[in-house]
Motif scaffolding. Structure first.
Motif, short mmCIF file in Angstrom:
data_model
loop_
_atom_site.label_atom_id
_atom_site.label_comp_id
_atom_site.label_asym_id
_atom_site.label_seq_id
_atom_site.Cartn_x
_atom_site.Cartn_y
_atom_site.Cartn_z
N ILE A 146 30.98 38.17 38.52
CA ILE A 146 32.43 38.24 38.71
C ILE A 146 32.98 36.87 39.09
CG2 ILE A 146 34.24 39.20 40.21
CD1 ILE A 146 32.57 41.82 40.24
N GLY A 147 32.31 36.19 40.01
CA GLY A 147 32.76 34.86 40.43
C GLY A 147 32.76 33.87 39.29
N ARG A 158 37.00 47.28 36.32
CA ARG A 158 38.27 48.00 36.24
C ARG A 158 38.99 48.12 37.57
NH1 ARG A 158 36.22 54.16 35.14
NH2 ARG A 158 35.14 54.38 37.12
N ASN A 159 38.29 47.83 38.68
CA ASN A 159 38.90 47.89 40.01
C ASN A 159 39.24 46.52 40.57
OD1 ASN A 159 38.70 50.82 40.43
ND2 ASN A 159 36.51 50.43 40.32
N CYS A 160 39.15 45.48 39.76
CA CYS A 160 39.42 44.12 40.23
C CYS A 160 40.94 43.91 40.34
CB CYS A 160 38.82 43.10 39.27
SG CYS A 160 39.17 41.40 39.73
N ILE A 186 46.86 40.10 36.72
CA ILE A 186 47.05 39.22 35.57
C ILE A 186 47.41 40.03 34.33
CG2 ILE A 186 45.88 37.65 33.98
CD1 ILE A 186 44.24 36.66 36.41
N THR A 187 46.74 41.15 34.12
CA THR A 187 47.00 41.99 32.96
C THR A 187 48.41 42.56 32.98
OG1 THR A 187 44.67 42.62 32.84
CG2 THR A 187 46.23 44.03 31.69
#
Length: 77
Positions: free
Chosen positions: A49-50, A62-64, A70-71
């Motif tokens: 992720i980093g 999906r939980n970020c 951003i989306t």
């Protein structure tokens, strides 16, 4: 001047703080946090992720919150 949690043990302390709301003792919270922090699958996922975020790519989780923002807005938080 010192900071808390200590930089060399920050992840463990942050995880334990969240767990402590749901268990009876700090000792148990730290025990669980150690197991999570030392899990190789968890470490690989944190690194993945980093790395994605470091190059400005969505991480695919999906939980970020960052990727969701951003989306939806088109603006990095």
């Amino acid at each position: 001047m010192s900071t808390y949690p200590p930089a060399d043990d920050r992840l463990r302390h942050l995880i334990a703080q969240r767990i402590n709301c749901h268990v009876d003792t700090w000792k148990l919270a730290f025990f669980i946090a150690d197991a999570i922090r030392d899990d190789s699958d968890v470490c690989r996922e944190i690194d993945r992720i980093g790395a994605a975020h470091a190059v400005g790519q969505p991480c695919g989780d999906r939980n970020c919150r960052s990727c969701f923002t951003i989306t939806v807005t088109g603006v990095d938080s």
